[in-house]
Design a protein around this motif. Structure first.
Motif, PDB file in Angstrom:
ATOM      1  N   ALA A  11      -7.209  -4.274   3.218  1.00 13.43           N
ATOM      2  CA  ALA A  11      -8.286  -5.257   3.337  1.00 13.43           C
ATOM      3  C   ALA A  11      -8.909  -5.215   4.817  1.00 13.43           C
ATOM      4  CB  ALA A  11      -7.812  -6.500   3.232  1.00 13.43           C
ATOM      5  N   LEU A  12      -7.995  -5.067   5.805  1.00  9.20           N
ATOM      6  CA  LEU A  12      -8.537  -4.946   7.244  1.00  9.20           C
ATOM      7  C   LEU A  12      -9.118  -3.745   7.283  1.00  9.20           C
ATOM      8  CD1 LEU A  12      -8.772  -6.102  10.046  1.00  9.20           C
ATOM      9  CD2 LEU A  12      -6.627  -5.255  10.573  1.00  9.20           C
ATOM     10  N   GLU A  15     -12.811  -3.882   5.963  1.00  9.46           N
ATOM     11  CA  GLU A  15     -13.564  -4.632   6.405  1.00  9.46           C
ATOM     12  C   GLU A  15     -14.342  -4.037   7.752  1.00  9.46           C
ATOM     13  OE1 GLU A  15     -13.609  -8.678   9.235  1.00  9.46           O
ATOM     14  OE2 GLU A  15     -12.235  -8.587   7.676  1.00  9.46           O
ATOM     15  N   LYS A  16     -13.246  -3.457   8.570  1.00  7.35           N
ATOM     16  CA  LYS A  16     -13.707  -2.995   9.972  1.00  7.35           C
ATOM     17  C   LYS A  16     -14.283  -1.708   9.950  1.00  7.35           C
ATOM     18  CE  LYS A  16     -10.800  -5.530  12.979  1.00  7.35           C
ATOM     19  NZ  LYS A  16     -10.813  -5.793  14.114  1.00  7.35           N
ATOM     20  N   SER A  18     -16.190  -0.558   7.190  1.00  9.82           N
ATOM     21  CA  SER A  18     -17.139  -0.497   6.163  1.00  9.82           C
ATOM     22  C   SER A  18     -16.850   0.677   5.044  1.00  9.82           C
ATOM     23  CB  SER A  18     -18.405  -0.352   6.726  1.00  9.82           C
ATOM     24  OG  SER A  18     -18.657  -1.543   7.521  1.00  9.82           O
ATOM     25  N   ASP A  20     -14.745   1.539   1.013  1.00 10.74           N
ATOM     26  CA  ASP A  20     -14.117   0.735  -0.141  1.00 10.74           C
ATOM     27  C   ASP A  20     -12.645   1.283   0.016  1.00 10.74           C
ATOM     28  OD1 ASP A  20     -13.469   3.408  -1.406  1.00 10.74           O
ATOM     29  OD2 ASP A  20     -15.610   3.366  -2.411  1.00 10.74           O
ATOM     30  N   GLU A  21     -11.965   0.380  -0.811  1.00 15.11           N
ATOM     31  CA  GLU A  21     -10.453   0.496  -0.970  1.00 15.11           C
ATOM     32  C   GLU A  21     -10.030   1.628  -1.357  1.00 15.11           C
ATOM     33  OE1 GLU A  21      -7.102  -1.956  -3.356  1.00 15.11           O
ATOM     34  OE2 GLU A  21      -8.532  -3.029  -2.821  1.00 15.11           O
TER      35      GLU A  21
END
Length: 80
Positions: A11-12, A15-16, A18, A20-21
């Motif tokens: 998840a970090l 987020e950092k 930009s 996708d998983e």
């Protein structure tokens, strides 16, 4: 048993960087020299690499910086 990055680490990175998983998991590899740490990579305009530890400490580096130099900088920052 080989350890894998946990959900919080992924998840970090999402987020950092930009991304996708799916991209985060695909571009993930273990960091040599730091137990329980992984590199996550991103291409394109924000090309770079994020080092993330189990404690969610992180350090981003541009794609032109070698992984070994990134690890050195991370460890140096931990000591200070």
């Amino acid at each position: 048993m080989e350890m894998k990055p946990n959900k919080e680490m992924i998840a970090l990175a999402v987020e950092k960087l930009s991304i996708d998983e799916t991209e985060a998991v695909k571009g993930c590899r273990k960091v040599e020299g730091i137990e329980g740490a992984y590199f996550f990579t991103a291409g394109g305009r924000g090309a770079g690499r994020l080092l993330v530890t189990e404690n969610l400490e992180s350090l981003w580096a541009a794609s032109g910086i070698s992984p070994s130099r990134q690890v050195e900088a991370f460890l140096r920052g931990r000591r200070n």
